[in-house]
Design a protein around this motif. Structure first.
Motif, mmCIF file in Angstrom:
data_model
loop_
_atom_site.group_PDB
_atom_site.id
_atom_site.type_symbol
_atom_site.label_atom_id
_atom_site.label_comp_id
_atom_site.label_asym_id
_atom_site.label_seq_id
_atom_site.Cartn_x
_atom_site.Cartn_y
_atom_site.Cartn_z
ATOM 1 N N ASP A 125 0.800 -1.221 0.000
ATOM 2 C CA ASP A 125 0.000 0.000 0.000
ATOM 3 C C ASP A 125 0.833 1.271 0.000
ATOM 4 O O ASP A 125 0.291 2.374 -0.143
ATOM 5 C CB ASP A 125 -1.000 0.000 1.157
ATOM 6 C CG ASP A 125 -0.338 -0.050 2.520
ATOM 7 O OD1 ASP A 125 0.905 0.000 2.596
ATOM 8 O OD2 ASP A 125 -1.081 -0.139 3.526
ATOM 9 N N ASP A 126 2.172 1.171 0.147
ATOM 10 C CA ASP A 126 3.002 2.376 0.068
ATOM 11 C C ASP A 126 3.425 2.682 -1.367
ATOM 12 O O ASP A 126 4.121 3.660 -1.624
ATOM 13 C CB ASP A 126 4.222 2.262 0.978
ATOM 14 C CG ASP A 126 5.135 1.087 0.617
ATOM 15 O OD1 ASP A 126 4.776 0.299 -0.285
ATOM 16 O OD2 ASP A 126 6.199 0.958 1.255
ATOM 17 N N ASN A 127 2.977 1.854 -2.309
ATOM 18 C CA ASN A 127 3.173 2.121 -3.733
ATOM 19 C C ASN A 127 1.842 2.607 -4.291
ATOM 20 O O ASN A 127 0.795 1.997 -4.039
ATOM 21 C CB ASN A 127 3.632 0.841 -4.437
ATOM 22 C CG ASN A 127 3.723 0.982 -5.941
ATOM 23 O OD1 ASN A 127 2.709 0.907 -6.642
ATOM 24 N ND2 ASN A 127 4.924 1.172 -6.458
ATOM 25 N N ALA A 128 1.858 3.708 -5.045
ATOM 26 C CA ALA A 128 0.601 4.333 -5.488
ATOM 27 C C ALA A 128 -0.256 3.369 -6.304
ATOM 28 O O ALA A 128 -1.468 3.253 -6.065
ATOM 29 C CB ALA A 128 0.906 5.593 -6.293
ATOM 30 N N ASP A 129 0.330 2.705 -7.270
ATOM 31 C CA ASP A 129 -0.430 1.766 -8.091
ATOM 32 C C ASP A 129 -0.959 0.607 -7.248
ATOM 33 O O ASP A 129 -2.157 0.290 -7.278
ATOM 34 C CB ASP A 129 0.445 1.206 -9.219
ATOM 35 C CG ASP A 129 0.685 2.199 -10.340
ATOM 36 O OD1 ASP A 129 -0.178 3.061 -10.561
ATOM 37 O OD2 ASP A 129 1.741 2.103 -10.996
#
Length: 488
Positions: A298-302
């Motif tokens: 969840d810390d990656n935008a996609d």
């Protein structure tokens, strides 16, 4: 399909039944130049590869309409909209789509946006693909090949004995009122052991960009025997032919979410969860992980946007009365202590990355989903099975399981993919005798009635926890007999 980088998804014990995957290309031809409507601040960019996205907004028709407007203003096409969960699936060749969709007044309604894959869309632009034809099912094993069971073979089903399904059947085979969704690679509804229980009216193909396709036969397998095998474990009919499923009296529907290359992209899975929610399904089985990331962080935008969109779809299904059951995976990985992932993305070039427990295996680690580990005939953890304290809910047989194959055949497969449908079948039996129970009741029942199974006698440091709840078996091996007893 191998038990390496593709882990749980569509695993098979026999080479003849395994999937062969082809990696999607890294790019495709541009189909349309994004446009900038009058008054927009969006500047048209050189078109890039065609990509699909999830766009999340508030769950209401009004907010979704504004999100759709933002998609169009950013040079995108709306593929499918789910106002009930606030998710829009979009498609665009605009390489700046993630930024541009947030521009302007309507773009302020967008909460998050993320690409659903790393390779270009292989289905082609929305509206270009022909509807699935009512093709004949693919041919399975012929008589005499491998583990073909030409005659009734219930005596060979050690798995049914382990979970006491054979004893549960003396109480009930399940109710025709109960419907189980086989969210998988398609089901051969002409198989003599599946045809009596197949519900064509509620079957669908979600592999065309995640758009529901109800063309007759579109739910059938094209390149994979996996879904048909799973379906037989859940509900092969008691009809004097072949084998008997865990719940041979319930109905099954095919929700096809695996494309011909073996991928289960987020838009396919979302389509499947929402379809199940809106077509009266009581239980759904998910023997896959969502591509292209084995773990969505969840810390990656996609990845974060996709994680949220799928979470909403699962929650919607749960709220509408669907219990979701999923396989834990086949990497022999501790899901409760994640450290690295070297197998993702699997649709382009995999990289080794550091991960933590906020990175989720979708859909199995989402709230409300029953996570199932695999056991051998000796009731040991299958060597391939993922594990994890307080992540695994229950366990069930998954090593060398005999079940149905396309074309009227039978054969064995191995994987947590095979364990999960045993639990889905037990849940269907439980729903049959407790028709008023909802998903949370069934979830509690599955945990309560599972047979406590201790860690190995020879200490294994990976098996943490107690006999009542541990990393290998969760709260125990599923128990179909206790599930159908009414007096508890």
């Amino acid at each position: 399909m191998s038990l390496t980088s593709r882990t749980r998804r569509l695993t098979a014990g026999l080479a003849v039944a395994a999937l062969t995957l082809t990696t999607a290309g890294a790019a495709s031809a541009a189909y349309a130049m994004p446009y900038a409507p009058a008054g927009s601040t969006v500047t048209a960019a050189e078109p890039g590869p065609l990509m699909n996205y999830v766009v999340n907004t508030k769950a209401s028709p009004g907010h979704v309409r504004k999100a759709e407007n933002a998609v169009k203003a950013a040079g995108g096409t709306v593929v499918e909209s789910y106002a009930r969960i606030g998710v829009v699936v979009a498609q665009s060749t605009n390489p700046d789509f993630r930024t541009d969709v947030r521009a302007g007044r309507d773009g302020r309604e967008v909460q998050s946006v993320g690409a659903t894959r790393t390779a270009a869309v292989s289905e082609g632009p929305v509206g270009s693909a022909a509807k699935a034809s009512a093709q004949a099912p693919t041919k399975g094993l012929a008589a005499g090949e491998a583990t073909m069971a030409a005659d009734p073979d219930e005596a060979k089903q050690w798995d049914m004995v382990q979970i006491k399904a054979d004893q549960a059947h003396k109480v009930t085979d399940g109710s025709r009122q109960v419907l189980v969704g086989i969210n998988d690679s398609g089901v051969d509804d002409t198989h003599p052991d599946l045809a009596p229980n197949f519900d064509a009216r509620n079957s669908v193909n979600c592999t065309g960009n995640g758009v529901p396709d109800t063309t007759p036969g579109g739910w059938r397998p094209t390149t994979s025997a996996h879904g048909t095998h799973v379906a037989g474990t859940v509900a092969a009919a008691r009809n004097g032919v072949g084998i008997v499923g865990v719940a041979p009296g319930v109905r099954i529907a095919s929700v096809k979410v695996v494309n011909d290359d073996g991928y289960i992209y987020p838009e396919y899975a979302i389509c499947g969860f929402v379809w199940a929610a809106e077509h009266g399904m009581d239980v759904t089985n998910h023997s896959y992980f969502i591509d292209p990331w084995q773990f969505w962080c969840d810390d990656n935008a996609d990845q974060g946007a996709v994680q949220e969109a799928v979470r909403r779809a699962v929650a919607y299904a749960t709220d509408r009365g669907v219990l979701s059951v999923a396989a834990a995976g086949n990497s022999n990985y501790d899901l409760s202590n994640k450290t690295t992932d070297s197998s993702s993305p699997n649709d382009s070039t995999a990289v080794t990355r550091q991960i933590d427990n906020d990175c989720l295996d979708l859909p199995t680690e989402l709230p409300g989903v029953i996570t199932v580990a695999s056991t051998t005939q000796a009731k040991a953890k299958s060597g391939f099975s993922n594990f994890g304290l307080h992540t695994i809910d229950v366990a069930a047989p998954g090593s060398s399981i005999l079940s149905t194959l396309p074309g009227g055949g039978y054969g064995t497969m191995s994987g947590t993919s095979m364990a999960s449908p045993h639990v889905a079948g037990v849940a269907a039996l439980m729903k049959s005798v407790h028709p008023w129970w909802g998903p949370r009741d069934l979830e509690r029942g599955l945990r309560k009635q599972a047979d406590d199974t201790a860690c190995p006698a020879t200490p294994d440091p990976r098996c943490t926890g107690t006999t009542a709840d541990n990393a290998f078996y969760g709260e125990g091996i599923a128990d179909a007999l206790d599930a159908v007893r009414r007096g508890w």
